[in-house]
Every structure is written in structure tokens, then in C-alpha cells.
Design a protein around this motif. Structure first.
Motif, PDB file in Angstrom:
ATOM      1  N   TYR A 166       0.829  -1.206   0.000  1.00  0.00           N
ATOM      2  CA  TYR A 166       0.000   0.000   0.000  1.00  0.00           C
ATOM      3  C   TYR A 166       0.862   1.255   0.000  1.00  0.00           C
ATOM      4  CZ  TYR A 166      -4.168   2.788   0.940  1.00  0.00           C
ATOM      5  OH  TYR A 166      -5.217   3.679   0.858  1.00  0.00           O
ATOM      6  N   HIS A 167       0.492   2.201  -0.874  1.00  0.00           N
ATOM      7  CA  HIS A 167       1.221   3.466  -1.008  1.00  0.00           C
ATOM      8  C   HIS A 167       0.275   4.648  -0.835  1.00  0.00           C
ATOM      9  CE1 HIS A 167       3.697   0.616  -3.317  1.00  0.00           C
ATOM     10  NE2 HIS A 167       4.709   1.439  -3.190  1.00  0.00           N
ATOM     11  N   TRP A 168       0.885   5.787  -0.438  1.00  0.00           N
ATOM     12  CA  TRP A 168       0.144   7.047  -0.426  1.00  0.00           C
ATOM     13  C   TRP A 168       1.175   8.168  -0.513  1.00  0.00           C
ATOM     14  CZ3 TRP A 168      -5.343   7.162   0.379  1.00  0.00           C
ATOM     15  CH2 TRP A 168      -5.902   8.461   0.328  1.00  0.00           C
ATOM     16  N   HIS A 169       1.638   8.465  -1.718  1.00  0.00           N
ATOM     17  CA  HIS A 169       2.684   9.479  -1.849  1.00  0.00           C
ATOM     18  C   HIS A 169       2.733  10.021  -3.278  1.00  0.00           C
ATOM     19  CE1 HIS A 169       5.687   7.022  -4.128  1.00  0.00           C
ATOM     20  NE2 HIS A 169       4.963   6.049  -3.629  1.00  0.00           N
ATOM     21  N   ARG A 170       3.310  11.229  -3.382  1.00  0.00           N
ATOM     22  CA  ARG A 170       3.533  11.883  -4.674  1.00  0.00           C
ATOM     23  C   ARG A 170       5.007  12.138  -4.940  1.00  0.00           C
ATOM     24  NH1 ARG A 170      -0.396  17.030  -4.522  1.00  0.00           N
ATOM     25  NH2 ARG A 170       0.444  17.142  -2.402  1.00  0.00           N
ATOM     26  N   GLU A 171       5.845  11.889  -3.951  1.00  0.00           N
ATOM     27  CA  GLU A 171       7.281  12.091  -4.117  1.00  0.00           C
ATOM     28  C   GLU A 171       8.020  10.782  -3.896  1.00  0.00           C
ATOM     29  OE1 GLU A 171       8.476  16.553  -2.989  1.00  0.00           O
ATOM     30  OE2 GLU A 171       7.810  15.380  -1.251  1.00  0.00           O
ATOM     31  N   GLY A 172       9.176  10.679  -4.488  1.00  0.00           N
ATOM     32  CA  GLY A 172      10.038   9.530  -4.290  1.00  0.00           C
ATOM     33  C   GLY A 172      11.455  10.006  -4.010  1.00  0.00           C
ATOM     34  N   PHE A 173      12.381   9.068  -3.914  1.00  0.00           N
ATOM     35  CA  PHE A 173      13.752   9.428  -3.594  1.00  0.00           C
ATOM     36  C   PHE A 173      14.728   8.558  -4.365  1.00  0.00           C
ATOM     37  CE2 PHE A 173      11.752   6.950  -0.181  1.00  0.00           C
ATOM     38  CZ  PHE A 173      12.438   5.742  -0.299  1.00  0.00           C
ATOM     39  N   GLU A 174      15.928   9.097  -4.524  1.00  0.00           N
ATOM     40  CA  GLU A 174      17.018   8.332  -5.119  1.00  0.00           C
ATOM     41  C   GLU A 174      17.577   7.351  -4.093  1.00  0.00           C
ATOM     42  OE1 GLU A 174      19.656  11.531  -5.964  1.00  0.00           O
ATOM     43  OE2 GLU A 174      18.796  11.926  -7.968  1.00  0.00           O
ATOM     44  N   LEU A 175      18.301   6.349  -4.568  1.00  0.00           N
ATOM     45  CA  LEU A 175      18.993   5.443  -3.658  1.00  0.00           C
ATOM     46  C   LEU A 175      20.203   6.179  -3.089  1.00  0.00           C
ATOM     47  CD1 LEU A 175      19.143   2.525  -2.529  1.00  0.00           C
ATOM     48  CD2 LEU A 175      20.708   2.022  -4.426  1.00  0.00           C
ATOM     49  N   PRO A 176      20.272   6.346  -1.762  1.00  0.00           N
ATOM     50  CA  PRO A 176      21.413   7.060  -1.187  1.00  0.00           C
ATOM     51  C   PRO A 176      22.734   6.349  -1.474  1.00  0.00           C
ATOM     52  CG  PRO A 176      19.626   6.885   0.407  1.00  0.00           C
ATOM     53  CD  PRO A 176      19.263   5.988  -0.743  1.00  0.00           C
ATOM     54  N   CYS A 177      23.784   7.122  -1.553  1.00  0.00           N
ATOM     55  CA  CYS A 177      25.115   6.584  -1.796  1.00  0.00           C
ATOM     56  C   CYS A 177      25.496   5.629  -0.664  1.00  0.00           C
ATOM     57  CB  CYS A 177      26.127   7.723  -1.890  1.00  0.00           C
ATOM     58  SG  CYS A 177      27.813   7.193  -2.220  1.00  0.00           S
ATOM     59  N   GLY A 178      25.910   4.432  -1.018  1.00  0.00           N
ATOM     60  CA  GLY A 178      26.310   3.441  -0.034  1.00  0.00           C
ATOM     61  C   GLY A 178      25.194   2.557   0.458  1.00  0.00           C
ATOM     62  N   ALA A 179      23.931   2.911   0.151  1.00  0.00           N
ATOM     63  CA  ALA A 179      22.794   2.113   0.596  1.00  0.00           C
ATOM     64  C   ALA A 179      22.547   0.952  -0.358  1.00  0.00           C
ATOM     65  CB  ALA A 179      21.541   2.978   0.702  1.00  0.00           C
ATOM     66  N   GLU A 180      21.837  -0.042   0.134  1.00  0.00           N
ATOM     67  CA  GLU A 180      21.523  -1.221  -0.666  1.00  0.00           C
ATOM     68  C   GLU A 180      20.042  -1.227  -1.005  1.00  0.00           C
ATOM     69  OE1 GLU A 180      23.444  -5.615  -0.861  1.00  0.00           O
ATOM     70  OE2 GLU A 180      22.892  -4.864   1.119  1.00  0.00           O
ATOM     71  N   LEU A 181      19.721  -1.406  -2.271  1.00  0.00           N
ATOM     72  CA  LEU A 181      18.327  -1.465  -2.716  1.00  0.00           C
ATOM     73  C   LEU A 181      17.723  -2.803  -2.313  1.00  0.00           C
ATOM     74  CD1 LEU A 181      16.082  -0.054  -4.403  1.00  0.00           C
ATOM     75  CD2 LEU A 181      16.979  -1.297  -6.383  1.00  0.00           C
ATOM     76  N   LEU A 182      16.598  -2.755  -1.593  1.00  0.00           N
ATOM     77  CA  LEU A 182      15.934  -3.972  -1.126  1.00  0.00           C
ATOM     78  C   LEU A 182      14.705  -4.330  -1.954  1.00  0.00           C
ATOM     79  CD1 LEU A 182      16.052  -3.429   2.751  1.00  0.00           C
ATOM     80  CD2 LEU A 182      17.726  -4.580   1.270  1.00  0.00           C
TER      81      LEU A 182
END
Length: 270
Positions: A166-182
């Protein structure tokens, strides 16, 4: 977005088999469990299903609303972890409390304590880590259930992901440097990420049935945004996907809290 009116009823949370990947499991203790810090953004909002899971695991909830003057702790020595929930505001807004919450996330990052950001909270985590938070380039929103795809790293953390969340948003974000995409999506590619003990979820596993009724009633104007699902689809899709999402959340929270450093758990038993 946060809940709007009444406290939500507790829900049972089904279990799924399997561990939570490589998360270190802290030893059991005889003492009481430390509370979890809960950061909310509206006067009447609640931690919903996340709060229900935490209470079922034996944790008290230390609820704070910095937007309305509550202070945040200088250390998480007295907490098992911290969760920042969603809200109708943006992580890019100029209000003081938004900036202060983003800056405060440095505390769990520095102390290597379990931190979870949900929707707005995830966007705040991304900002703290230097990533960009912005609307969809074509103005699309995610309001309702949408598919996600766990990555190999996500499956290692938690092997049983729901097909839709379930989602409720109009904005998203980039993958931060050093973080792992899950987990990844389509209109908004980054659905979940991890950096050490900190996790960000673009979606809302916290939403109970009562919360969904309130959001789709009080926030009905958002259902007209490009890409949003019609109200009846929210409830039809919940009937299909909710059991898996609830079980995933219980398993995820178990593993997330197991990341409390061993010395902290030892102190709690003394």
C-alpha cells in the motif's frame, strides 16, 4: 500520510517460516524490553499496524510529535529503536520540525541503532544521507496498492515479500550513496533500502483497515491524481494482498529489532 481520527484496533499478525537473513540475533534477556521511539506528524495519528506488532513483541511505545513541540532524545541509549512515520508534508518543506527531524536521524545512524523510516520518514532518511527527494517527473502519484519486486539483497533480509503493497505518496527518492536497494518499483524505482541498521520504506505497511477508511475519506481529493487508484480498488486489493503484507511486516520487524547491539541488550538484563 498519517492516520487522522481514532486509535486503531489491534490485529493479529500471522507468521511465515524462515529467518531474516544475516541480521544478528541478540541474546534473550530476562529484563523488560526497551521502548521503541515513535515519531508522528499529526495530532491524532497513530503508529497503526507497526505499533500493534511492536506491542505484540513486548515493546512499549514512546510516542513523540516534534511538530507540536515534543523534543527528541539526544541518544537512543534508552530505546530499542526508532520509527519515523508518514505525513502530508514533504521532506523538502522549510518548516523547522522537518529540518530538525532530518538532522536528528544522525543519532541512530551514528549510534548504529535500529531506525525505520516509512514514506515521509524514508524520504527524511534519504535526505539525511544526501539523496534527492522529488515528485515524479510526469506528476504521477502512488495512491493504493502497487507491485514491488524484492532484490536479492531484499530476499536475504526477509525472504517472503508481498507482491503488492500500500502506497500514499507523490514524491520519491534516489537510492542514497552506499545504501543497498531492497525492493524496486516502476513509477518510483526505489521502494525500500538499507544502510547498516537503518531502513527506508516508500510504502505503508502500517496501514490498518480503519486507517485506510480514514485516508480514502479525508484524503479523497488525492484519488484524482494521475496514477492513483480508485477508492474501491484499495479495499478490493487489500482483500487479496493484506495477509501476506501483515506476515511480512511481523517478520521484518523481528529482524529489524534483532539488530540492537549486543552490549545494549546485555545492559537491559542488568
Amino acid at each position: 500520510m498519517s492516520s487522522l481520527l481514532v486509535q486503531d484496533n489491534a490485529e493479529t499478525v500471522p507468521d511465515l517460516p524462515g529467518g531474516v537473513g544475516t541480521a544478528p540475533v541478540a541474546p534473550s534477556t530476562a529484563g523488560p524490553l526497551r521502548p521503541v521511539l515513535i515519531i508522528l506528524h499529526q495530532e491524532t495519528s497513530t503508529p497503526g499496524r507497526v505499533g500493534n506488532v511492536l506491542r505484540s513483541l513486548g515493546h512499549r511505545l514512546d510516542v513523540r510529535r516534534p511538530r507540536f513541540g515534543d523534543c527528541l532524545p539526544e541518544t537512543l541509549d534508552d530505546h530499542a529503536g526508532a520509527v519515523i512515520f508518514g505525513g502530508p508534508m514533504s521532506a523538502n518543506d522549510p518548516e523547522d520540525f522537518v529540518r530538525k527531524e532530518i538532522d536528528w536521524i544522525a543519532v541512530p545512524l551514528r549510534e548504529q541503532r535500529p531506525f525505520l523510516g516509512i514514506c515521509l520518514g524514508a524520504q527524511m532518511l534519504a535526505r539525511q544521507l544526501g539523496a534527492r527527494v522529488a515528485p515524479h517527473p510526469q506528476g504521477r502519484a502512488q495512491i493504493g496498492y502497487y507491485p514491488i519486486r524484492p532484490t536479492p539483497a531484499g530476499l536475504k533480509i526477509c525472504p517472503h515479500w508481498p507482491d503488492h503493497v500500500y502506497h500514499w505518496h507523490r514524491e520519491g527518492f534516489e537510492l542514497p550513496c552506499g545504501a543497498e536497494l531492497l525492493a524496486e518499483g516502476s513509477d518510483f524505482p526505489v521502494e525500500a533500502f538499507q544502510l547498516d541498521h537503518a531502513f527506508g520504506l516508500q510504502f505503508h505497511p502500517d496501514v490498518t483497515y480503519a486507517m485506510m477508511h480514514r485516508w480514502t475519506t479525508r484524503g479523497h481529493a488525492r484519488l484524482e491524481l494521475p496514477g492513483a487508484r480508485a477508492r474501491h480498488h484499495h479495499f478490493a486489493d487489500r482483500a487479496v494482498h493484506d495477509v501476506t503484507e501483515r506476515a511480512w511486516l511481523k517478520q521484518f520487524i523481528d529482524g529489524w529489532l534483532a539488530r540492537v547491539p549486543f552490549p545494549v541488550m546485555s545492559e537491559a538484563a542488568e
